[in-house]
Design an enzyme around this catalytic site. Structure first.
Site, PDB file in Angstrom:
ATOM      1  N   LYS A  66      45.201  51.996 -32.561  1.00  0.00           N
ATOM      2  CA  LYS A  66      45.184  50.633 -33.119  1.00  0.00           C
ATOM      3  C   LYS A  66      45.841  49.613 -32.188  1.00  0.00           C
ATOM      4  O   LYS A  66      45.335  48.506 -32.021  1.00  0.00           O
ATOM      5  CB  LYS A  66      45.859  50.618 -34.496  1.00  0.00           C
ATOM      6  N   GLY A  67      46.971  49.993 -31.594  1.00  0.00           N
ATOM      7  CA  GLY A  67      47.654  49.051 -30.705  1.00  0.00           C
ATOM      8  C   GLY A  67      46.763  48.680 -29.527  1.00  0.00           C
ATOM      9  O   GLY A  67      46.559  47.500 -29.219  1.00  0.00           O
ATOM     10  N   ASN A  90      44.501  45.808 -45.067  1.00  0.00           N
ATOM     11  CA  ASN A  90      43.249  45.877 -45.818  1.00  0.00           C
ATOM     12  C   ASN A  90      43.631  46.209 -47.269  1.00  0.00           C
ATOM     13  O   ASN A  90      44.818  46.312 -47.593  1.00  0.00           O
ATOM     14  CB  ASN A  90      42.254  46.863 -45.187  1.00  0.00           C
ATOM     15  N   MET A 113      39.073  42.401 -46.241  1.00  0.00           N
ATOM     16  CA  MET A 113      38.448  43.152 -47.337  1.00  0.00           C
ATOM     17  C   MET A 113      37.064  43.653 -46.935  1.00  0.00           C
ATOM     18  O   MET A 113      36.144  43.667 -47.748  1.00  0.00           O
ATOM     19  CB  MET A 113      38.372  42.246 -48.575  1.00  0.00           C
ATOM     20  N   ASP A 118      28.463  50.116 -37.500  1.00  0.00           N
ATOM     21  CA  ASP A 118      29.640  50.966 -37.344  1.00  0.00           C
ATOM     22  C   ASP A 118      30.880  50.083 -37.551  1.00  0.00           C
ATOM     23  O   ASP A 118      31.165  49.213 -36.723  1.00  0.00           O
ATOM     24  CB  ASP A 118      29.639  51.573 -35.929  1.00  0.00           C
ATOM     25  N   ASP A 166      40.896  46.093 -36.270  1.00  0.00           N
ATOM     26  CA  ASP A 166      41.575  45.834 -34.989  1.00  0.00           C
ATOM     27  C   ASP A 166      40.935  44.649 -34.264  1.00  0.00           C
ATOM     28  O   ASP A 166      41.634  43.850 -33.631  1.00  0.00           O
ATOM     29  CB  ASP A 166      41.528  47.078 -34.096  1.00  0.00           C
ATOM     30  N   SER A 206      32.596  47.844 -28.869  1.00  0.00           N
ATOM     31  CA  SER A 206      31.876  46.850 -29.687  1.00  0.00           C
ATOM     32  C   SER A 206      32.534  45.465 -29.622  1.00  0.00           C
ATOM     33  O   SER A 206      32.082  44.537 -30.282  1.00  0.00           O
ATOM     34  CB  SER A 206      31.812  47.325 -31.140  1.00  0.00           C
TER      35      SER A 206
HETATM   36  P1  ADP Z   1      39.767  47.952 -41.606  1.00  0.00           P
HETATM   37  O1  ADP Z   1      38.937  48.425 -40.447  1.00  0.00           O
HETATM   38  O2  ADP Z   1      41.204  47.758 -41.249  1.00  0.00           O
HETATM   39  O3  ADP Z   1      39.577  48.660 -42.903  1.00  0.00           O
HETATM   40  P2  ADP Z   1      38.142  45.869 -42.772  1.00  0.00           P
HETATM   41  O4  ADP Z   1      37.158  46.902 -43.189  1.00  0.00           O
HETATM   42  O5  ADP Z   1      38.787  45.045 -43.809  1.00  0.00           O
HETATM   43  O6  ADP Z   1      39.274  46.457 -41.830  1.00  0.00           O
HETATM   44  O7  ADP Z   1      37.377  44.895 -41.753  1.00  0.00           O
HETATM   45  C1  ADP Z   1      38.069  43.901 -41.030  1.00  0.00           C
HETATM   46  C2  ADP Z   1      37.224  42.672 -40.953  1.00  0.00           C
HETATM   47  O8  ADP Z   1      35.995  42.978 -40.289  1.00  0.00           O
HETATM   48  C3  ADP Z   1      36.784  42.110 -42.288  1.00  0.00           C
HETATM   49  O9  ADP Z   1      37.772  41.317 -42.882  1.00  0.00           O
HETATM   50  C4  ADP Z   1      35.560  41.306 -41.865  1.00  0.00           C
HETATM   51  O10 ADP Z   1      35.975  40.124 -41.220  1.00  0.00           O
HETATM   52  C5  ADP Z   1      34.935  42.230 -40.828  1.00  0.00           C
HETATM   53  N1  ADP Z   1      33.965  43.176 -41.438  1.00  0.00           N
HETATM   54  C6  ADP Z   1      34.137  44.490 -41.675  1.00  0.00           C
HETATM   55  N2  ADP Z   1      33.044  45.044 -42.238  1.00  0.00           N
HETATM   56  C7  ADP Z   1      32.142  44.047 -42.350  1.00  0.00           C
HETATM   57  C8  ADP Z   1      30.791  43.954 -42.839  1.00  0.00           C
HETATM   58  N3  ADP Z   1      30.148  45.015 -43.328  1.00  0.00           N
HETATM   59  N4  ADP Z   1      30.182  42.743 -42.800  1.00  0.00           N
HETATM   60  C9  ADP Z   1      30.808  41.647 -42.313  1.00  0.00           C
HETATM   61  N5  ADP Z   1      32.065  41.675 -41.826  1.00  0.00           N
HETATM   62  C10 ADP Z   1      32.731  42.848 -41.831  1.00  0.00           C
END
Ligand code: ADP
Length: 303
Positions: free
Chosen positions: A40-41, A184, A221, A246, A252, A291
């Site tokens: 993550k870092g 999250n 979220m 993906d 991150d 990515s």
């Molecule tokens: P983590 O990987 O820490 O669980 P999240 O799943 O909340 O983080 O994703 C981080 C951010 O990435 C979200 O707040 C959003 O901005 C973007 N993101 C993640 N998944 C999607 C998606 N399916 N569609 C659009 N944006 C996404």
């Protein structure tokens, strides 16, 4: 140039693409394998650096070929390796198994990351003091995270804590002086002990963090967008409608981008909006660091 100190982990992802999970004692052939840089870092540092930030990375690698690979990757991404410290241990590695339905099984070996200490922060103190933001996650010892939060407080440097991966023994009291906590939903729930199923529940849990003293709570979220709560505001940022391929490393990407934009503009809402775009864009491609767009390519998509 805006300078960010990332005090955190690095890992090498060892990804085997399998046809099915092996059973106990079985040897199974897998059709494909890939190695990638992660942790993550490191991911957050790479995203911030690709977007133009000057990143100081304080991390520990082992004494092995994975360490050489990680150091070369930081250098290729314009990150100074002055504080990428060698340790007499294995590097952090993550053997990952991905089945044909894209289900993941992941093993994390923290290795050298477990040795990053408060005294390492002291050894980099003069250079960290020149930074405008300290960025932390929870793949290093919790005591080191507390020491970094304290360092930020003592030297008046804002701290952003991404409390990931979710850590049951994190003490909120020791991190509440952070300028930003960016969880999250799962991490928010663990940090507050509150449910986070509905939007109201997420807001209530975020309010609890804010009321504990955290200046800004930014909840990512996934495909539900982002919620920002501060003393004065409460703002929701809807998700971007993308073709998600993906989502690993999306959090991150969000944090690296937010850190970079915030240091440049000090405008929180604007930085969240751009990070929401950057993270959404990253999920349209496979991989984690692979990515993340650089500044020029991102600007073409989001001028
Ligand atoms: P983590 O990987 O820490 O669980 P999240 O799943 O909340 O983080 O994703 C981080 C951010 O990435 C979200 O707040 C959003 O901005 C973007 N993101 C993640 N998944 C999607 C998606 N399916 N569609 C659009 N944006 C996404």
């Amino acid at each position: 140039m805006m300078k960010i100190a990332v005090i955190g982990s690095n890992m090498i992802d060892l990804v085997s693409y399998i046809t099915r999970m092996p059973t106990k004692g079985e040897t199974l052939e897998a059709p494909d394998f890939k190695m990638g840089c992660g942790g993550k870092g490191a991911n957050q540092a790479i995203a911030a650096s690709r977007l133009g930030a000057d990143v100081l990375m304080l991390t520990r690698v082992g004494n092995d070929i994975f360490a050489d690979n990680t150091i070369a990757n930081f250098q290729a991404n314009g990150i100074s390796t002055d504080y990428v410290l060698r340790t007499n241990a294995s590097s952090g590695v993550a053997p990952i198994f991905v089945d044909p339905l894209s289900h993941n099984s992941i093993i994390i070996v923290k290795g050298a990351n477990s040795y990053l200490s408060a005294s390492d922060i002291q050894s980099a103190a003069e250079d960290i003091k020149k930074c405008q933001l300290i960025v932390l996650q929870l793949e290093i010892p919790t005591e080191t995270v507390y020491a970094a939060v304290q360092f930020g407080k003592e030297h008046n440097i804002p701290v952003l804590l991404n409390p990931a991966p979710a850590q049951p023994d994190l003490i909120l009291d020791k991190v509440k002086s952070c300028e930003f906590i960016v969880p999250n939903e799962t991490e928010l729930s663990l940090l507050t002990g509150m449910p986070v199923e509905t939007e109201d529940e997420i807001r209530n849990a975020a309010m609890t963090l804010r009321d504990a003293g955290v200046k800004n709570v930014i909840v990512t979220m996934g495909q539900r967008g982002v919620l920002w709560l501060s003393e004065k505001t409460q703002q929701y940022f809807p998700p971007l409608n993308v073709n998600a391929k993906d989502t690993t490393g999306a959090g991150d990407a969000f944090i690296g981008c937010f850190a970079s934009m915030y240091c440049k503009s000090k405008d929180i809402a604007h930085s969240i909006e751009i990070a929401n775009h950057y993270a959404a864009d990253s999920v349209t491609r496979l991989g984690t660091q692979t990515s993340y767009l650089n500044k020029e390519d991102f600007l073409q998509q989001y001028p």
